[in-house]
Write an enzyme that holds these catalytic residues in place. Structure first.
Site, PDB file in Angstrom:
ATOM      1  N   HIS A  86      41.331  84.047 -60.687  1.00  0.00           N
ATOM      2  CA  HIS A  86      42.301  83.614 -59.373  1.00  0.00           C
ATOM      3  C   HIS A  86      42.880  82.379 -59.354  1.00  0.00           C
ATOM      4  O   HIS A  86      43.820  82.057 -58.769  1.00  0.00           O
ATOM      5  CB  HIS A  86      41.826  84.415 -58.178  1.00  0.00           C
ATOM      6  CG  HIS A  86      40.834  83.291 -57.678  1.00  0.00           C
ATOM      7  ND1 HIS A  86      39.377  83.445 -57.588  1.00  0.00           N
ATOM      8  CD2 HIS A  86      40.883  82.291 -56.700  1.00  0.00           C
ATOM      9  CE1 HIS A  86      38.679  82.521 -57.002  1.00  0.00           C
ATOM     10  NE2 HIS A  86      39.696  81.760 -56.292  1.00  0.00           N
ATOM     11  N   ASP A 222      35.875  87.417 -62.800  1.00  0.00           N
ATOM     12  CA  ASP A 222      36.886  86.403 -62.256  1.00  0.00           C
ATOM     13  C   ASP A 222      36.849  85.020 -63.305  1.00  0.00           C
ATOM     14  O   ASP A 222      36.360  83.915 -62.724  1.00  0.00           O
ATOM     15  CB  ASP A 222      36.529  86.284 -60.744  1.00  0.00           C
ATOM     16  CG  ASP A 222      37.700  85.320 -60.209  1.00  0.00           C
ATOM     17  OD1 ASP A 222      38.640  84.814 -60.935  1.00  0.00           O
ATOM     18  OD2 ASP A 222      37.808  85.268 -59.042  1.00  0.00           O
ATOM     19  N   SER A 650      36.463  77.226 -56.140  1.00  0.00           N
ATOM     20  CA  SER A 650      36.688  78.325 -57.055  1.00  0.00           C
ATOM     21  C   SER A 650      36.731  77.775 -58.440  1.00  0.00           C
ATOM     22  O   SER A 650      37.358  76.959 -58.669  1.00  0.00           O
ATOM     23  CB  SER A 650      37.815  79.015 -56.690  1.00  0.00           C
ATOM     24  OG  SER A 650      37.847  79.669 -55.355  1.00  0.00           O
TER      25      SER A 650
END
Ligand code: ASP
Length: 715
Positions: A86, A222, A650
């Site tokens: 992402h 991810d 992230s």
């Protein structure tokens, strides 16, 4: 008679907001001073100097800012960087088209020459960090208002920065910490030639989609891989085919030993923003107004976007990244709201504030004693403006045509004779327009216009709405759909072809056309009124709040001298540490700390885009072909731990007690999404992709062995 308690008694009775185990996003350069003992006690097996050092190479040299808002980790001496799918999403999308849909199908550079340049993407290293509080605050005094204070700090910072990066290719910035009580200077090295080396298909990288986002149990692979390129001198350079893979100073060793419950872990990265020390009044504002308003506006935006994306693949690719961004924050606000309500954060803060005021009174600190009532009225004053700003930004400017049109105001304000400035700004607009139209669909936006303008109009105080919109509202008899039809039919700004024709005309003609363009007219009226009635008045109120919050922060530290404080996240380098741990989300339910490939197969639903399992993955599963990444007879996928993280983390490296890479952080659990405001050690968990799943996908699923071969792996 008032019952006056002696100060010592008060100090004992005081309700102190406790710092929970595992809470904290610590400054790496203060670990030695503040955290080493606790980290060792919790299981750390390396000296903290290996994590961060001013004078020698340390793990810090392998942690990077990826793009503008994520973290990445260097995993090879040839500049290979691992981050989240992402985080790479925007870059992967930009390289995609209907015929080459790397979002859907993934991309693997089987040779180095297949690595794809990502225009505009950067990777930033932190070269050094130093405290500059004394120098920055030199010349600041109590008599100054906030603007004078800011100006002094800014000019001092500029001097320090200029001095620091003189004769180097580095950049630098100074950031405030503890609400402006301390300042640190960061020297950075920014690499600008970044290339995509590998990305799994969305059915792996985004498996579970929005449904599973912010949730546990989770099965998302991810991750994505990029490579830093440098010039022949190993220095940052803009893209050139002659650039070569960057020779890194430090890269992470990867451990395949895996994790078990209770293991020590750290997350090293760039958490974006938290607000742990704000008063109850700020929580009230978030809980009662801001989050509910933002959620209801995004309900509208997302529904329109998602319907549109179902119509065609072209629209789906155009809006994929926007939709993902919108729904990510949307879902988080919802979880956060539930979390602060359950924890009664506002109530707890109110108790703390009462005790704080008693402490200040007892200690004879008059200024501190007046702080909470000052904060209360400051938040009351600013509240209507902040709510109006949310509706303006989220609803009115959520209409892409209007925010694009507002971007032309600068050009329109340049005097007719200043052709150099006109030309320069027109070039800027041309660039922005190219980006805008690449991902724009006027049909979707017309629906947005109808629904969002109506939401904006209904929820904004009458005097805070531009009179021009009131007149339109009257003219169209409240029919926003009709208004939208007219604006989209007549505006030159919603058609790329028309706009191109326009800007080839003389400046005078462009000016007169835009001046009477319905989208430009509406956007500029809304924007000017917003600036005058909302933005400017809230600035001075915000300054007052900043001042009060700065003092309140200093006072909280003074009141609790034995507490270890960590500064709120501000997208600077931090270390969080905790344990691999499951949790108990609600009565009778216990979540295990780890998921496996079995769960992917369990969740498979070929009819639902979010839960499609690629055939190759199923085949590997059936053949149990997991190579050295297996545990028992299956494959680990993700795990939870009690590290305190937020957005910006992230892509962060998740490390074991030896500082070896065991995973990549990508999310938090639903029941812990309030951790930006209130950390609950019972329920706040970060979620990481297990590095063994990442390597399995690269090696077995994609067959991209060359990427595995450049890693340093310990078994
Ligand atoms: N998934 C989150 C984000 O992208 C990461 C986090 O906030 O924990 O914002």
């Amino acid at each position: 008679m008032r019952n006056v308690k002696p100060a010592w008694l008060l100090a004992m009775l005081i309700y102190v907001l406790p710092l929970r185990a595992d809470e904290g996003m610590w400054l790496p350069f203060l670990l030695k001073q503040l955290n080493e003992q606790a980290m060792i006690k919790n299981g750390l097996k390396i000296p903290v100097a290996d994590i961060y050092s001013d004078s020698q190479i340390s793990l810090k040299d392998a942690v990077v800012i990826f793009g503008g808002g994520c973290t990445g980790e260097v995993i090879s001496s040839n500049g290979l960087v691992l981050t989240n799918h992402h985080c790479g999403y925007g870059a992967i999308q930009a390289l995609s088209s209907v015929g080459k849909d790397y979002l859907t199908h993934g991309y693997w550079a089987m040779n180095q020459s297949d690595e794809l340049p990502c225009s505009g993407l950067t990777v930033t290293f932190i070269v050094s960090i130093e405290e500059v509080t004394l120098s920055v605050l030199e010349g600041v005094n109590e008599a100054m208002n906030e603007q004078e204070r800011d100006k002094t700090i800014r000019s001092k910072s500029d001097l320090l920065i200029a001095e620091k990066i003189k004769n180097s290719h580095y950049s630098a910035f100074v950031r405030p910490f503890f609400n402006g009580n301390r300042y640190f200077l960061f020297v950075t090295e920014v690499f600008k030639d970044i290339r995509l080396a590998g990305a799994p298909p969305s059915s792996i990288g985004n498996f579970g989609g929005d449904t599973d986002n912010w949730m546990w149990p989770r099965h998302t692979g991810d991750f994505s891989l990029f490579r830093i390129y440098a010039n022949k001198d190993n220095r940052p350079a803009t893209y050139s085919p002659d650039n070569v893979p960057y020779k890194t100073r430090k890269h992470f060793t990867i451990s395949l030993k895996g994790v078990k419950e209770g293991d020590f872990t750290m997350v090293y990265g760039f958490p974006g923003r938290t607000q742990q020390y704000i008063p109850s009044f700020a929580i009230d504002l978030i809980e009662q107004h801001q989050n509910p308003a933002r959620i209801s506006i995004r309900d509208v935006r997302l529904e329109i976007m998602e319907q549109g994306m179902k119509i065609s693949d072209t629209v789906r690719i155009k809006y994929a990244s926007k939709q993902k961004g919108l729904s990510n924050a949307y879902k988080k606000w919802k979880g956060e709201l539930l979390g602060i309500r359950r924890l009664q954060t506002a109530e707890q803060k109110r108790k703390f504030e009462n005790n704080f005021t008693e402490w200040a009174n007892a200690a004879g600190k008059k200024e501190y004693a007046a702080l909470t009532s000052g904060l209360k009225s400051a938040y009351e004053n600013i509240q209507p403006l902040l709510i109006a700003a949310d509706y303006y930004n989220e609803a009115a400017m959520g209409i892409e045509l209007l925010s694009f049109a507002a971007g032309w105001m600068k050009w329109m304000e340049i005097p007719a004779g200043d052709t150099a400035a006109l030309r320069k700004e027109l070039d800027n607009r041309k660039n922005t327009s190219a980006d805008f139209f690449k991902n724009y669909d006027a049909r979707i936006d017309q629906r947005m216009f109808t629904d969002l303008l109506s939401v904006y109009y209904r929820n904004t105080r009458f005097d805070l709405i531009a009179p021009y919109l009131h007149s339109l509202h009257k003219k169209y008899d409240g029919n926003f759909s009709k208004m939208a039809t007219d604006v989209f039919r007549k505006s030159v700004l919603c058609s790329e072809a028309n706009l191109h024709t326009l800007w080839s005309k003389p400046y005078k003609k462009i000016h007169s056309t835009l001046a009477s363009d319905p989208a430009f007219k509406l956007a500029s009226e809304l924007a000017s009124h917003f600036k005058e009635k909302v933005q400017l008045p809230s600035m001075s109120l915000q300054e007052k709040l900043n001042m009060l919050n700065r003092k309140y922060m200093a006072a909280q530290i003074e009141m609790q001298p034995d507490k270890n404080f960590y500064p709120d996240a501000n997208f600077t380098l931090r270390v969080a540490y905790g344990k691999v741990q499951g949790y108990n989300p609600r009565d009778g339910v216990q979540y295990h700390y780890m998921t496996t490939l079995d769960g992917i197969i369990e969740k498979e639903d070929p009819k639902n885009d979010e839960f499609i399992v690629p055939a190759k993955l199923k085949q590997l599963y059936q053949q149990k072909d997991f190579g050295r990444y297996a545990i028992s007879s299956t494959l680990p996928v993700a795990f939870t731990a009690s590290n305190h993280t937020t957005g910006g983390n992230s892509g962060s490296p998740v490390l074991n007690a030896y500082g070896q890479l065991i995973g990549t952080n990508f999310d938090r659990v639903w029941e812990g999404t309030m951790s930006d405001l209130h950390f609950d050690p019972e329920r706040c968990r970060n979620i990481s992709v297990d590095i063994r799943y990442t390597l399995f996908i690269i090696e077995k699923f994609a067959g991209c062995r060359r990427l595995i071969d450049e890693l340093t792996i310990t078994e």
